[in-house]
Structures are given as C-alpha cells and as structure tokens.
Design a protein around this motif. Structure first.
Motif, PDB file in Angstrom:
ATOM      1  N   THR A   1      -5.014   8.544  -9.309  1.00 36.85           N
ATOM      2  CA  THR A   1      -5.774   8.511  -8.065  1.00 36.85           C
ATOM      3  C   THR A   1      -5.490   7.208  -7.321  1.00 36.85           C
ATOM      4  O   THR A   1      -5.177   6.189  -7.921  1.00 36.85           O
ATOM      5  CB  THR A   1      -7.291   8.613  -8.308  1.00 36.85           C
TER       6      THR A   1
ATOM      7  N   HIS B   1       0.837  -1.204   0.000  1.00 43.87           N
ATOM      8  CA  HIS B   1       0.000   0.000   0.000  1.00 43.87           C
ATOM      9  C   HIS B   1       0.871   1.252   0.000  1.00 43.87           C
ATOM     10  O   HIS B   1       0.606   2.204  -0.728  1.00 43.87           O
ATOM     11  CB  HIS B   1      -0.901   0.016   1.236  1.00 43.87           C
TER      12      HIS B   1
ATOM     13  N   ARG C   1      -7.442   4.836  -4.652  1.00 40.95           N
ATOM     14  CA  ARG C   1      -8.818   4.722  -4.184  1.00 40.95           C
ATOM     15  C   ARG C   1      -8.898   4.130  -2.793  1.00 40.95           C
ATOM     16  O   ARG C   1      -7.925   3.630  -2.264  1.00 40.95           O
ATOM     17  CB  ARG C   1      -9.596   3.850  -5.177  1.00 40.95           C
ATOM     18  N   ALA C   2     -10.080   4.156  -2.262  1.00 39.69           N
ATOM     19  CA  ALA C   2     -10.350   3.532  -0.973  1.00 39.69           C
ATOM     20  C   ALA C   2      -9.946   2.068  -1.036  1.00 39.69           C
ATOM     21  O   ALA C   2      -9.922   1.463  -2.105  1.00 39.69           O
ATOM     22  CB  ALA C   2     -11.834   3.657  -0.653  1.00 39.69           C
ATOM     23  N   VAL C   3      -9.636   1.516   0.086  1.00 33.65           N
ATOM     24  CA  VAL C   3      -8.995   0.204   0.122  1.00 33.65           C
ATOM     25  C   VAL C   3      -9.919  -0.892   0.666  1.00 33.65           C
ATOM     26  O   VAL C   3     -10.780  -0.634   1.499  1.00 33.65           O
ATOM     27  CB  VAL C   3      -7.698   0.248   0.945  1.00 33.65           C
ATOM     28  N   TYR C   4      -9.696  -2.088   0.165  1.00 30.91           N
ATOM     29  CA  TYR C   4     -10.462  -3.262   0.587  1.00 30.91           C
ATOM     30  C   TYR C   4      -9.548  -4.285   1.275  1.00 30.91           C
ATOM     31  O   TYR C   4      -9.982  -5.347   1.651  1.00 30.91           O
ATOM     32  CB  TYR C   4     -11.212  -3.849  -0.611  1.00 30.91           C
ATOM     33  N   VAL C   5      -8.302  -3.913   1.382  1.00 34.17           N
ATOM     34  CA  VAL C   5      -7.308  -4.513   2.263  1.00 34.17           C
ATOM     35  C   VAL C   5      -7.204  -6.037   2.206  1.00 34.17           C
ATOM     36  O   VAL C   5      -7.488  -6.740   3.165  1.00 34.17           O
ATOM     37  CB  VAL C   5      -7.549  -4.093   3.731  1.00 34.17           C
TER      38      VAL C   5
ATOM     39  N   ARG D   1     -14.704  -4.990  -3.856  1.00 33.36           N
ATOM     40  CA  ARG D   1     -14.654  -3.677  -4.508  1.00 33.36           C
ATOM     41  C   ARG D   1     -15.706  -3.561  -5.605  1.00 33.36           C
ATOM     42  O   ARG D   1     -16.338  -2.517  -5.779  1.00 33.36           O
ATOM     43  CB  ARG D   1     -13.244  -3.505  -5.092  1.00 33.36           C
TER      44      ARG D   1
END
Lengths: 448, 448
Positions: free
Chosen positions: A317, A299, A319-323, A408
C-alpha cells in the motif's frame, strides 16, 4: 505462460513500476513504452547542469540501456502509446499496432500548464524536461544575455538561480506576492528573495504574463506582462505541473479534482487491471485529505514500486502523504513538511506556532550555519501539523524527513520539546532548533 | 522572602539548573558554586582546538561572567563545597562556612576513572577537562613528538584524531578488540580505524595499561602495556567517565549501580529538597531500563533545566533516554541511537537487522557522501530498538535524532520503509538510506 504488464512512461514512476512488477513476479513480461530516447536519467539534475554546479549532462544518467535488458525489462524507446482499451485489455502503439496486456500501469507523468497567452509558438521558449533537449538548450543559455523565468514554483526557483549563476540578466515573473507561494510562507522566502537580488536577479511579483512577443524571425524578443514589457532572448516557461492524463481520460478512467488519475491505496485506478503512479495521479494529503498532484521523483518512484508490486500479484500500500520537501533557493536551502502558515490559513486550519533561530553545529565550530525552524501545531492537542525551515543547508532535508514522520504519527509539541539530540561540536549544537521551536510553541500555546 | 537554591557545579547541568530555577521562580536567590575559574564555556570543543579545527580557545566561551550577574545568578568561582547536610539544609563552603538552602541541586559532574596503575603522579599525564588547563596543555602538545591515548572511548576518539592532525606520532591503547566498543559495532568502527591508520595512528587493541613509566625528572617517558612498552612524552588519560558522587555519598543520598545519583523523573534525589542532574546521576535506558551514566552535555543541560524548574516550584519531567549520539571519528562521522548489535547481544536482546549503503545527495551532485545505516528491530513486532550509522558527515546527527524518536515512539520497520523523503539533488538522494535499510530489514524478517 508469463503474465504481461505494459507500462506507459519511462520516468521514475514507470521504471519504479517495472522494478516492482519484477520483484513480485520475476517471470513476468514487462514492457515499458517511452516517447523519449532515454530512460533512467535524473531530470531533477538538469537545472544544476545549467547552473554549472554539475559539469556534464552525462553524469545524470543512472544506468545504461543494457541494465534494463539484463533485468528482463523490455523498453521501447521513442514509441508513443495512442490509446487504451480497458475492456479489451489492449493498448494501441504507434508503429506496433494493438498490444494486449494482463496488467497496465499508467505512468504518463506531467505537462507544464499551458500559459494560455499569445506567442506560445515562438522560438526561445524553454520547457525544461527532456535531457536531450536540455543539452541543446544549454548552448542557447550560453549565448543568452537576458532571460525571463515564468512562475516562481520549484523549477522556477532552480532555474532562476541557475541562470543567475551563468551571469545572465534574469527576471522572474509571478502573479503572486512572493516566490513559491503555493508551498512556502513569506517569512521563509524573504531571505531567499534577498539572496536573489544579491545575485542580480530582478523579481517581478504580482505580475501576470500577458504574451510572448516575437521578432520577425519568430524568435521571442520580450515578455509582455501586466506591469510592462521585459526584453528577453530566452524564456523559461516554468508553469506548474499538470497531470498528463489524456490517455486515461479517453479510456474513461476516473480523474480527480486536480485532473490527476484517482487511485486507491494500492495505486489501482477505476478500471480493472489498470494501475497508475507518479505525476499523472493524485494522492490525499495525510492531514487535510486534500488531493495533491505533482509531487517529487521520490514519490513517483515509491508509487511506481507500489503499483508494480500489486500489478505483479503482490500486496503493497501507498499511504497518504505528509510531503517532506526541500530545495536550494538562492544562497539558502529551504524545506518543510505538510503545510505552512499560508496554506493552513487558506484551508481555514487554525494553528499554534513555535519558531526558533538555531544553528547547525556548535556556535564556534567552522562551517556552522543558521537553521530557522517554524512548527505549526493543532490548538488544544498541540499535535504537529506542519513545519517550514530555512538554513545554510546542513540537516534541512533530514529534519524535513523527520518532521513529516512526526506529523504522520501525531507527535505533539510536548514530545518534540523533550526530544533528545546529538551534541557534538562539529555536527550538532547543544540545542537542537526543533526542540527550541517546540518549546517556544508551548509557551505560545499557554498564552493562548 | 525569596527562596534560595544552591547549585553545586558550574557545567552544563549546573547552569541549566540555574536557568531552570529562574524560569520557574524569577525572584529566587540562585547561588552556583564552581571549583573552576570559569563557567559557560564548551568543554566539548577542547579536542577540536587541540586538533586545529578551531583556532582559539577563546571561541569556546559562550557568555561573559556579567551575563550571569545580569540574570541574577550569583556564581562563586574557585569555590569548593566540602559537605552537604540534608537534615539541616546546609552546605559547607570552603572560605564561606555554613550556607543554608531551601533547595539544593547537585551537578558535580564526572571524574575520569582512575587508571589504577603505578605512575599516576608523573608529569605529562593529561586529563582533558578544564579550559584553563587545556590552554597550558596545548603548549605541551605543540612540543610533543610521541603521544599515547589511553582508552578508545568518545574523548579518546577525538583526541587521537586531534593529535594525529597535529603531526604527533600517536598510539591508541584499549583493552577491547576495537574502538568505542562500549557503544559502537565493529563493522561501524572498521572504516574509522582504517582512516586512523591512513593518518599514521598506531592502534593497540586487546592491550591493557600496566603502568606509566617516568624519567628521573618525574616526567612520563613511556607507557607499559600488556603488549610491551610504548615510548611517549605525552599521555592523554581518556578513561571512561565516572560520576563525581563523593559529596552525595557522604550526605547519605542514594546512589545506583553505576555510582550515579538515583533520581526520579523530576530529577529529585532520595533526600528532601535535593535534586541532581548531569554526569553525576544515572538515568534509565528507554527500552532496556538499564541505568546509563555519563551522557552528553545536551543531556546534562536538559536534566539541569528539569531539576531547576522543579526546584523552583515548577513541574517538569525528564524521561528515559534513547540516546542519539554522533561524533567525528577519523575521516568519518559515526552515530546512532539506543544500542547496536554488540550491546544488544551483550544484553541478550534478540533482533532483526536491516542495512543499507546509501548516499547523502544525488549520486552525481558534487559533495555527495556515503551514508551507511544499520537498523535493529524487535523480532515479531519489528519495532525499532537501535540504529548505527557511518558516513561522510551529512545528516548523521539529524538521522540519529530522528531514529531516537522513532525508537521512543515505537516505529516499526514497516513504518520506516514507507516513510517519504525529500528528493532534491543537492541535498538528498532519491532513496533515503533509512528507508532502504528498513526495507532490507523487512526482507530479512521474512527469511526468519
């Protein structure tokens, strides 16, 4: 005249940033300041050298210093940045004075949370971070007889296994009822804990650290806990990561609820011409929107590339993470994506569950390993919202990567129950465990 | 009165069907007819017993016959169905006469394509299929000195490797310029071919089979090809699979262009109350719409479950396929999803390509393997349309499963280039090869 980007920090985020700037703006001046003697090694490998799986610290180095010189990246080693002035667009550098920038990238990384108990200045307390120190500490480990690992987070897991592999009497203390409780579910961790016990590890859960106790030479001799004293000649302080945000805070850059620097999708901070990446920032969880901080080197590197590309005039960009996550733990490999039952419950998020105990190859093929998959889906839509797994190792990482993308993109249990899978005895079983777990989840959803 | 379902065929499709019927209609009468002595073993494991990777044919059996009795499934072994009458809703069974059904499921499987050359009745020609015969043939293999494998399809690949592992002088003949040319790209197969040569295998591409040549005892002594004779005391005839459609054709059930039985999404044929599944049917490719036939045991099983569930009164659909695939090949494991460059070109489908040579673990972690990923995307939209891979084995199957779903759900190279990945030295590298390949594909798309 070339534009000048200053980067504070030489870890994955800092070096990812440097590469990102050069990719967008090959003629840019790029200066990286690091407090340490080295860049471009893998700190994530350190526990595995301690454990003996990797035989030499030298193997962790990824590139020589010349590689950065050749790439036009000017790294200043053992050099501390002491202040940022965002109005003047300068940083203060110890030994160099005031240095101006066109763009600044803050990649100052993490610090271990202060355990906040007496005895923190004793010898024998090991904070795993820097490779040069790790080489010194490895000699201490070689002499150690009894060790305590403080906190069962990701690093604690790795160090417990490493110390046990080295034949040291190893104790793990953690205030929670089970290991890795911030990420993993208790049913996933139970086999891991069992495998640690098989290795001779002593597990002390629901146990709070109260003090480090020293001898008359200032060396640690024991750890005082809520459940009594544990003698130790080495303590690995593996408290959770906190953002190293002091420079940013002093410069008036906005911090979030985790203490991480707030960044937008382009990794830009609240200050003009200032970007940030890595363990120093916080990023929203893709589903829950809750801020997350202290993710992985992967990350950090990806965020750094984004920050650098944008600082260099590009447009990228993050983006938001889903880890997706995964790690060896005892004799198992565990992993998952997004959250598990424990976190969902803590966040008040309802879920339907589907589980399966599967296998990694044909049942009869040598090397076959168990693969347990647990899927969580949103009631009603049956969209996947989380997953956890435990197995022998085969395919845990790749399934975690896949399931993070499935979350996602809103895959449902229907979608996963009808997915095709490779069937070839040496590499995959007739029934993919994800498919079976999804199918079982559909059954559970019907039952209501 | 319970409804009666007759199933013709005891392979993965037939037994999947039987389970599907029972799941929808637990009280149903289910009768399975098989020509063979056994059901519920894994024919896919046979080449690996021949190769010595699996030490005993007994390990391939999945369940004893009693398990089917207990499940209420009435299997008639060594029993041939000789005709279907869809108007009368009966089948003719050798030794049993006319048997009526409420629902019929045709799961008659495949036959190897007739090589169509003289000498097909000689001894020493091995068609790999039935486990009892495989046990006999294994003794022949133990005595064989020189073997020819006819055609470099999926089974041919496995048998070439198996025979080479047994120390037999092995020759592979195929009319195409490289191995597995119906599925894989030449750049993926080149390292495989190199590894066969290292094993001592003789590769004869662009070579057509002309005859099997016999000795005076009626045993094969050589294979005559367009490029000359190859002496052999054993020939594995691994021609491509063709649907075993004779019963269906005689009953007037509609067949498609591949010769496979045409079915709808519910696995229903053109005849009332008749369903079909497995290698006897054809299924559309999810993107190209072209009919595909002769997929894997996993497909056959899933189709069977669908056919059975619907025959039992349920409602289940089986969708178009994106065909994740994977197999060991020489010292490598290869795999992919949908199609590669060769097939795309043959179908006239334009594509943008992204490739990466990556690794399966951290570069310094013991056991790290190469993983090469090639992605094909539709120009303009950059939606993924195909993928091929070669690697040491780790994660090829799981990546193929993932990429098939990525194709099914329209993921773009942008999506894949921004996917997160697990980074943990023992199980995954900092940079996931799929991400790097997608990122390189975006660069190629920009260049036009």
């Amino acid at each position: 005249m070339p534009r000048k980007t200053v980067i504070i920090g030489g870890g994955a985020a800092g070096l990812g940033s440097a590469g990102g700037v050069k990719a967008s703006d090959p003629g840019a001046d790029v200066v990286v300041y690091t407090q340490f003697e080295d860049v471009a090694y893998s700190p994530c490998g350190i526990p595995y050298v301690h454990g003996g799986e990797i035989d030499d610290f030298q193997k962790l180095f990824l590139a020589g210093k010349q590689a950065y010189v050749d790439a036009g990246i000017d790294v200043h080693y053992e050099t501390e940045v002491t202040a940022i002035d965002t109005a003047a667009k300068t940083v203060t550098v110890a030994g160099e004075g005031t240095v101006s920038y066109d763009n600044l990238i803050i990649a100052t990384g993490f610090e271990y949370a202060d355990p906040g108990v007496p005895g923190g200045d004793l010898g024998g307390l090991y904070y795993v971070k820097n490779i040069r120190k790790a080489m010194e500490w490895d000699k201490v480990i070689a002499e150690a007889k009894r060790a305590v690992v403080v906190e069962a987070g990701p690093l604690g897991l790795e160090m417990v296994t490493a110390l046990a592999h080295r034949g040291i009497e190893t104790h793990l203390i953690d205030p929670n009822p089970y290991a890795l409780s911030q990420m993993a579910d208790p049913d996933i961790m139970a086999p891991v804990e069992e495998s640690w016990r098989e290795l001779g590890v002593h597990l002390h859960f629901n146990t709070t650290l109260e003090a480090f106790l020293g001898d008359d030479k200032g060396q640690v001799r024991a750890v005082k806990t809520s459940e009594g004293e544990i003698p130790a000649d080495l303590v690995v302080v593996a408290t959770h990561k906190t953002p190293n945000n002091k420079l940013a805070a002093a410069a008036g850059i906005k911090l979030g609820s985790t203490g991480g620097i707030i960044v937008d999708e382009r990794m830009k901070t609240s200050a003009p011409n200032v970007w940030a990446a890595g363990d120093a920032v916080e990023i929203p969880h893709g589903l829950a929107g809750t801020p997350l901080q202290g993710l992985t080197g992967s990350h950090a590197y990806a965020q750094g590339k984004t920050a650098g590309a944008n600082a260099g005039g590009g447009d990228r960009t993050y983006r938001a993470v889903y880890v997706p996550w995964g790690t060896p733990a005892g004799k198992w490999v565990i992993g998952g994506a997004s959250f598990g039952e424990a976190t969902a419950t803590a966040l008040g998020i309802p879920y339907v569950k589907g589980e399966a105990q599967g296998i990694s190859r044909a049942r009869y093929y040598p090397g076959v390993q168990p693969v347990r998959v647990k899927l969580l889906a949103e009631p009603g839509t049956l969209r996947l919202i989380g997953a956890q797994m435990i197995g022998g190792g085969e395919g845990i990482k790749e399934r975690a990567d896949f399931l993070a993308q499935a979350i996602r993109f809103g895959f449902t249990l229907h979608d996963l129950s009808t997915m095709e899978n490779v069937y070839s005895p040496a590499i995959g079983a007739l029934n993919e465990p994800i498919v079976v777990a999804a199918t079982n989840g559909l059954e559970n959803a019907k039952k209501g």
